[in-house]
Design an enzyme around this catalytic site. Structure first.
Site, PDB file in Angstrom:
ATOM      1  N   SER A 185     -10.112 -20.751  -6.804  1.00 57.59           N
ATOM      2  CA  SER A 185     -10.696 -19.343  -6.590  1.00 57.59           C
ATOM      3  C   SER A 185     -10.961 -19.008  -5.082  1.00 57.59           C
ATOM      4  O   SER A 185     -11.336 -20.011  -4.212  1.00 57.59           O
ATOM      5  CB  SER A 185     -12.206 -19.549  -7.081  1.00 57.59           C
ATOM      6  OG  SER A 185     -12.824 -18.607  -6.712  1.00 57.59           O
ATOM      7  N   ARG A 234       3.846  -4.824 -24.929  1.00 58.22           N
ATOM      8  CA  ARG A 234       4.855  -5.449 -25.922  1.00 58.22           C
ATOM      9  C   ARG A 234       4.497  -5.213 -27.307  1.00 58.22           C
ATOM     10  O   ARG A 234       5.464  -4.994 -28.249  1.00 58.22           O
ATOM     11  CB  ARG A 234       4.964  -6.986 -25.452  1.00 58.22           C
ATOM     12  CG  ARG A 234       5.750  -7.331 -24.188  1.00 58.22           C
ATOM     13  CD  ARG A 234       5.637  -8.536 -23.805  1.00 58.22           C
ATOM     14  NE  ARG A 234       6.476  -8.932 -22.471  1.00 58.22           N
ATOM     15  CZ  ARG A 234       7.663  -9.218 -22.378  1.00 58.22           C
ATOM     16  NH1 ARG A 234       8.372  -9.109 -23.209  1.00 58.22           N
ATOM     17  NH2 ARG A 234       8.054  -9.594 -21.038  1.00 58.22           N
ATOM     18  N   LYS A 271     -15.241 -15.339 -19.938  1.00 57.44           N
ATOM     19  CA  LYS A 271     -15.622 -13.788 -19.714  1.00 57.44           C
ATOM     20  C   LYS A 271     -16.355 -13.414 -20.994  1.00 57.44           C
ATOM     21  O   LYS A 271     -17.256 -12.575 -21.012  1.00 57.44           O
ATOM     22  CB  LYS A 271     -14.896 -12.968 -19.078  1.00 57.44           C
ATOM     23  CG  LYS A 271     -14.368 -13.031 -17.703  1.00 57.44           C
ATOM     24  CD  LYS A 271     -13.386 -12.108 -17.399  1.00 57.44           C
ATOM     25  CE  LYS A 271     -13.055 -12.341 -15.702  1.00 57.44           C
ATOM     26  NZ  LYS A 271     -12.006 -11.305 -15.277  1.00 57.44           N
TER      27      LYS A 271
END
Length: 282
Positions: free
Chosen positions: A15, A152, A66
């Site tokens: 990070s 896709r 998240k």
């Protein structure tokens, strides 16, 4: 008293957030620390709770937490609600947790820094995962003319369109469409690659004719050298290519402002981070 902040992820050693927030804080005289915390895949909530109980004021959240962070929030921003995920947590004075998603705000800020106003721009967004979803509302709020989403798996792109065309009584319905990659046609002012294909040196299966000498291409990925997507875009005659390092700094800046009420100088930090990235062992 020094305020504590952190970024949670797994993995997390790579990070750049501690460096970025340290640079943001340095010229402001803000008294804070910012650390990277490796949370167990099955222990994010416990790690976050321990951090807040020990005096933590706010946290950034990255892969794979998240969506879990979203579920732990007592209140969320409009961007976070539509993204279905948060990357910024704030512990409020009443003990509740507010969630924000600054990823898309960081993208838009970087695009504007490079290109100026996005008003009336025709944008193609490649990919339909979490990175794409988090950027749609900020792009629409930047008053672009049209957003085309292509993936896709076409059904995933169409699902995003369905989500955003139902917002605000259909306010965005005429601006968002999904198109199969093989059927992409016409001209786009900006093409944004939200997929991680460049990390593997791969490309989305895009027709070359969608790029013109007026097209700007943006890859959310970044590295010490040009990304595979941006290299391809230049070979097809794109006017300009931009990588995602500015988006990384931009989303961090939005988090910093939410926590501290101060807007940091992103360009100075972006230059420092770019130099740091170039100096890292290949």
């Amino acid at each position: 008293m020094t305020d504590r902040y952190a970024v949670f992820g797994n993995p997390i050693s790579h990070s750049k957030s501690p460096f970025i927030h340290g640079q943001f804080a340095a010229p402001t005289q803000e008294s804070l620390t910012y650390e990277a915390i490796l949370a167990p895949v099955d222990g994010f909530e416990a790690s976050l709770t321990a951090f807040f109980n020990a005096g933590g004021k706010g946290a950034n959240v990255t892969v794979p937490f998240k969506e879990q962070a979203f579920a732990l929030c007592d209140s969320i921003s409009p961007e976070a609600k539509l993204a279905g995920a948060v990357n910024t947590l704030s512990l409020l004075a009443d003990g509740t947790i507010r969630g924000d998603n600054t990823d898309g705000l960081g993208l838009v800020a970087d695009l504007i820094a490079n290109l100026g106003s996005l008003q009336d721009q025709r944008v193609l967004l490649i990919g339909a995962g979490g990175a794409a979803r988090g950027c749609i509302l900020p792009l629409l709020n930047a008053e672009i003319a049209q957003l085309t989403i292509s993936n896709r798996t076409h059904t995933k792109a169409q699902l995003l369109v369905d989500i955003f065309t139902s917002v605000d009584n259909g306010a965005y319905a005429s601006k968002v469409t999904a198109v199969e990659m093989s059927e992409l046609a016409g001209e786009f002012d900006i093409i944004i690659n939200s997929t991680s294909a460049s990390l593997a040196g791969e490309l989305p299966p895009l027709p070359a004719h969608i790029i013109t000498t007026q097209t700007v291409c943006y890859d959310m990925m970044y590295g010490a050298s040009i990304t595979a997507f941006n290299q391809w875009a230049l070979s097809q005659g794109a006017a300009k290519v931009i990588d995602g390092l500015g988006m990384l700094v931009g989303q961090a800046a939005k988090s910093f402002t939410l926590w501290r009420g101060i807007e940091p100088d992103t360009q100075v930090v972006l230059t420092l981070l770019r130099d740091k990235l170039m100096a890292e062992p290949k």
